[in-house]
Design a protein around this motif. Structure first.
Motif, PDB file in Angstrom:
ATOM      1  N   PHE A  23      37.520  -0.240  -6.499  1.00  0.00           N
ATOM      2  CA  PHE A  23      36.741   0.511  -6.844  1.00  0.00           C
ATOM      3  C   PHE A  23      37.372   2.463  -5.965  1.00  0.00           C
ATOM      4  CE2 PHE A  23      33.671  -2.059  -8.154  1.00  0.00           C
ATOM      5  CZ  PHE A  23      34.032  -2.379  -9.615  1.00  0.00           C
ATOM      6  N   SER A  24      37.095   3.173  -6.021  1.00  0.00           N
ATOM      7  CA  SER A  24      37.515   4.278  -5.598  1.00  0.00           C
ATOM      8  C   SER A  24      36.947   5.697  -5.637  1.00  0.00           C
ATOM      9  CB  SER A  24      39.154   4.448  -5.857  1.00  0.00           C
ATOM     10  OG  SER A  24      39.106   4.903  -6.758  1.00  0.00           O
ATOM     11  N   ILE A  25      36.965   6.446  -5.216  1.00  0.00           N
ATOM     12  CA  ILE A  25      36.141   7.874  -5.372  1.00  0.00           C
ATOM     13  C   ILE A  25      37.268   8.316  -6.062  1.00  0.00           C
ATOM     14  CG2 ILE A  25      34.161   7.578  -4.254  1.00  0.00           C
ATOM     15  CD1 ILE A  25      34.656   9.464  -2.254  1.00  0.00           C
TER      16      ILE A  25
ATOM     17  N   TYR B 264      31.633   4.589   0.585  1.00  0.00           N
ATOM     18  CA  TYR B 264      32.544   5.075   0.443  1.00  0.00           C
ATOM     19  C   TYR B 264      32.439   6.806   0.239  1.00  0.00           C
ATOM     20  CZ  TYR B 264      33.577   1.226  -2.711  1.00  0.00           C
ATOM     21  OH  TYR B 264      33.772  -0.015  -3.125  1.00  0.00           O
ATOM     22  N   TYR B 265      31.524   7.544   1.011  1.00  0.00           N
ATOM     23  CA  TYR B 265      31.327   8.428   1.371  1.00  0.00           C
ATOM     24  C   TYR B 265      31.719   8.727   2.429  1.00  0.00           C
ATOM     25  CZ  TYR B 265      31.162   9.334  -3.501  1.00  0.00           C
ATOM     26  OH  TYR B 265      31.138   9.249  -5.061  1.00  0.00           O
ATOM     27  N   LYS B 266      31.933   9.391   3.585  1.00  0.00           N
ATOM     28  CA  LYS B 266      32.243   9.261   5.127  1.00  0.00           C
ATOM     29  C   LYS B 266      31.118  10.611   5.889  1.00  0.00           C
ATOM     30  CE  LYS B 266      34.810   5.781   5.429  1.00  0.00           C
ATOM     31  NZ  LYS B 266      33.553   5.105   4.847  1.00  0.00           N
TER      32      LYS B 266
ATOM     33  N   VAL C 298      30.397  13.820  -0.795  1.00  0.00           N
ATOM     34  CA  VAL C 298      29.616  14.289  -2.301  1.00  0.00           C
ATOM     35  C   VAL C 298      29.751  15.449  -2.788  1.00  0.00           C
ATOM     36  CG1 VAL C 298      27.429  13.421  -2.803  1.00  0.00           C
ATOM     37  CG2 VAL C 298      28.250  12.393  -1.839  1.00  0.00           C
ATOM     38  N   ALA C 299      29.454  16.166  -1.900  1.00  0.00           N
ATOM     39  CA  ALA C 299      28.977  17.319  -2.831  1.00  0.00           C
ATOM     40  C   ALA C 299      31.084  17.857  -3.592  1.00  0.00           C
ATOM     41  CB  ALA C 299      28.788  18.864  -2.300  1.00  0.00           C
TER      42      ALA C 299
ATOM     43  N   GLN D 137      24.324  16.833  -3.900  1.00  0.00           N
ATOM     44  CA  GLN D 137      25.251  17.380  -2.099  1.00  0.00           C
ATOM     45  C   GLN D 137      25.200  16.121  -0.676  1.00  0.00           C
ATOM     46  OE1 GLN D 137      27.112  21.022  -2.090  1.00  0.00           O
ATOM     47  NE2 GLN D 137      26.433  20.195  -4.624  1.00  0.00           N
ATOM     48  N   THR D 138      24.410  15.590  -0.866  1.00  0.00           N
ATOM     49  CA  THR D 138      24.389  14.972   0.051  1.00  0.00           C
ATOM     50  C   THR D 138      24.857  13.219  -0.745  1.00  0.00           C
ATOM     51  OG1 THR D 138      22.080  14.762   0.031  1.00  0.00           O
ATOM     52  CG2 THR D 138      22.970  16.510   1.334  1.00  0.00           C
TER      53      THR D 138
END
Ligand SMILES: *[C@@H]1O[C@H](CO)[C@@H](O)[C@H](O)[C@H]1NC(C)=O
Ligand SMILES: *[C@@H]1O[C@H](CO)[C@@H](O)[C@H](O)[C@H]1NC(C)=O
Ligand SMILES: *[C@@H]1O[C@H](CO)[C@@H](O)[C@H](O)[C@H]1NC(C)=O
Ligand SMILES: *[C@@H]1O[C@H](CO)[C@@H](O)[C@H](O)[C@H]1NC(C)=O
Ligand SMILES: [Fe+2]
Length: 593
Positions: A31-33, A405-407, A412-413, A438-439
């Motif tokens: 999976f990836s963003i 997945y989000y550093k 995310v935003a 946003q977060t």
């Protein structure tokens, strides 16, 4: 030149992404963003999904129901998963119902309320082998069973009468003082008064059975216990002469009042759950399907926690509206159409459909049940105490999952698929969805709520709860067989109001059909929420670790909760019954039919 390069990329993307549902091709890809490299193939994939997953309507109403080339295929595949267990269990229940009726009659039928335990005794070996929750059959006349059920089994219509709220109905001052030591106004001023209001139910299309739309008061007494004060039974056409019952009435009459509002709460759980745990989660999920690539970890986890959501409304329509469950209306006071109409009302009002305002703690806070400034806290609040542990565990696992997945919050935003989802919740008719994502915390909260709807809310309103507490005999009869009295002093024996052996067996059967007793301890339960090969095989290391910790924690929690029992006063956390319906190895992790 440019054009054909894009086409080649698009095609490459199609090969990878085409399976809008599930095929071998995607399974091996992690999976990836979204990023720039996957922009084109993923845009193509999502466009195809948007053409194949359209917003439709369903005869049962409420949230949009999917249709289209891709949706129809998935719905058909899912039918082959959810239908067989429903039919298999249905067949067994028909058999077990017959056995129950015969066993009750052979044992002399019902001559007292306690006799209704006969309808469970060594019966329903497959569909409900353990009967109602421990204590429900023996301790139902205890007022604390009635009041504490509002703080465990049926917590969704209870509210504190807050400072600015007005009183639902008056209670004679002398009477109130003799029960509580205080007048209603004093209790209100001290923040110790609570209420439930089901008055709207009196107006529903009636059947040949009887019921009322009830209102009730509860209060915190001087010792801090949560107890019932009064119940008003409102019948259509004679609202002005509605009677108010209290613990000072004769025993069977007070019991009758408690049981009449139990039927309201049972109706609220039964039909409210179709929108509160099912539709309220289906709407954002359908918007997500139309917004995310199937390679996105957020959609991947939603695919897992929603499992087979599209079977519920067809199943309801088939059994309820198309009439395979045609004995129901003889025992419920309200018609099948009334159930559908009412479910649509509480959905469109926002009560059951609202996303943000129904967050676990937000909802309790809005109703003054936690963090209330102007009154005492509840001494024992099992729904909140157990629910908080599960909701916090969900928050923790989703925090680990999202951080994997989000550093940063900015990532995310900047996630175009997340932002597309947020926008899509408009046309997707999601009620009261957050205004921004946003977060990392924002997305964690959303996933936590989505998972909470299918697990905690469903377990309470339709899974291990409902069958085993609020809709268990004898303390709740779905409806009455004689009219609601017009004056006091007429119910010296409640039996003429109670169902026959056939009616009692119908009630157990109806609710056993919504239960999955045989799934206890299986990988259908809460602890196994992320234990799925097709999910795990594509997660990154950190996300795998977060989900593994969740499972270990939930196993330990289950062991801990299973050690509960009655104390020397015959109580568990102030309840005369053992309420363990959220046990992570018992509660099903998804909104099963
Ligand atoms: C219910 O009955 C109607 C009318 O016969 C039919 O069109 C519909 O498909 C049925 N629904 C289900 C879920 O069986
Ligand atoms: C539902 O949410 C909206 C805001 O999105 C709010 O105005 C409304 O009061 C809420 N309804 C209920 C019943 O909580
Ligand atoms: C759950 O358990 C069953 C029976 O043991 C097994 O067949 C199935 O593959 C398991 N499902 C998952 C998702 O692990
Ligand atoms: C409730 O029932 C259980 C057994 O069913 C009993 O041990 C316990 O004492 C009862 N509690 C009260 C308060 O009556
Ligand atoms: Fe359900």
């Amino acid at each position: 030149m440019m054009k054909s390069a894009i086409s080649a990329l698009l095609l490459a993307g199609v090969v990878r992404a085409a399976p809008a549902s599930s095929t071998e091709n995607t399974k091996v890809q992690p999976f990836s963003i979204p990023n720039l490299l996957n922009l084109i193939p993923r845009s193509f994939e999502i466009n195809e999904k948007r053409k194949g997953w359209l917003y439709g309507t369903f005869p049962f109403g409420v949230a949009p129901y999917p249709y289209g080339k891709l949706a129809d295929k998935v719905i058909a595949e899912q039918q082959s998963q959810w239908k067989p267990p429903v039919f298999e269990l249905g067949g067994i229940i028909v058999q077990e119902t017959q056995e129950a009726v015969e066993a009750v009659i052979a044992a002399g039928g019902f001559t007292s309320l306690d006799d209704y335990a006969k309808v469970y005794n060594n019966l329903w070996q497959t569909s409900l082998p353990d009967g109602p929750l421990p204590g429900m059959l023996t301790n139902h006349t205890d007022d604390r069973t009635f009041s504490m059920m509002r703080l465990s089994s049926v917590p969704y219509r209870l509210r504190r009468v807050q400072r600015e709220d007005s009183l639902l109905f008056p209670v004679d001052e002398e009477l109130s003082r003799s029960i509580t030591g205080h007048s209603l106004e004093e209790l209100h001023a001290q923040g110790r008064l609570f209420s439930e209001d089901f008055a709207e139910m009196k107006d529903q299309e009636a059947t040949t059975a009887y019921g009322a739309g009830c209102q009730a008061y509860f209060y915190i007494d001087d010792a801090g216990d949560f107890l019932p004060l009064a119940i008003k039974l409102i019948v259509k056409g004679r609202e002005d002469s509605a009677l108010v019952y209290t613990p000072k009435d004769i025993k069977d009459e007070w019991l009758f009042a408690k049981m009449t509002i139990n039927a309201n709460d049972g109706w609220h759980s039964t039909w409210g759950h179709t929108t509160q745990s099912h539709s309220a989660a289906e709407a954002p999920y359908l918007a997500a399907i139309r917004s995310f690539s199937e390679s996105h970890p957020v959609l991947a986890v939603m695919n897992r926690i929603e499992n087979t959501p599209w079977g519920v409304r067809p199943n309801l329509e088939e059994s309820l509206v198309n009439g395979t469950a045609d004995t129901g209306p003889k025992y419920y006071p309200w018609a099948a159409n009334a159930a559908r109409t009412w479910a649509n009302k509480v959905y469109s009002s926002g009560e059951t459909s609202n996303f943000s305002s129904n967050y676990f703690r937000t909802s309790l806070r809005n109703r003054g049940l936690i963090d209330y400034k102007y009154g005492p806290a509840l001494k024992s609040f099992p729904y909140y105490e157990d629910g908080a542990v599960l909701v916090d565990a969900l928050t923790e696992v989703f925090t680990g999952f999202i951080n994997a997945y989000y550093k940063s919050d900015k990532a995310v935003a900047n996630d175009r698929e997340i932002q597309a989802w947020l926008k899509e919740t408009g046309p997707g008719q999601v009620h009261d969805f957050p205004k921004k994502i946003q977060t990392r915390k924002d997305i964690v909260e959303i996933l936590t709520h989505q998972a909470y709807l299918g697990s905690v809310v469903h377990a309470i309103m339709s899974g291990n709860g409902n069958q085993l507490d609020i809709m268990a005999l004898p303390f709740t009869s779905a409806g009455w067989q004689s009219p609601i009295p017009t004056k006091k002093g007429v119910i010296t024996d409640i039996l003429p109001w109670m169902p026959t052996p056939q009616g009692a067996a119908w009630q157990v059967a109806t609710y056993a059909a919504g239960n999955r007793a045989s799934w206890k301890d299986t990988n259908m339960t809460f602890a196994y929420m992320f234990d799925d090969e097709s999910l795990q095989s594509r997660l990154n290391k950190e996300a795998k670790a977060a989900t593994a910790k969740f499972q270990t924690d939930m196993f330990a929690l289950s062991d801990k909760w299973r050690a509960r029992g009655f104390d020397e006063n015959g109580l568990d956390r102030g309840m005369p019954y053992i309420w363990n319906v959220l046990d992570p190895k018992w509660a099903i992790f998804w909104s099963v039919v």
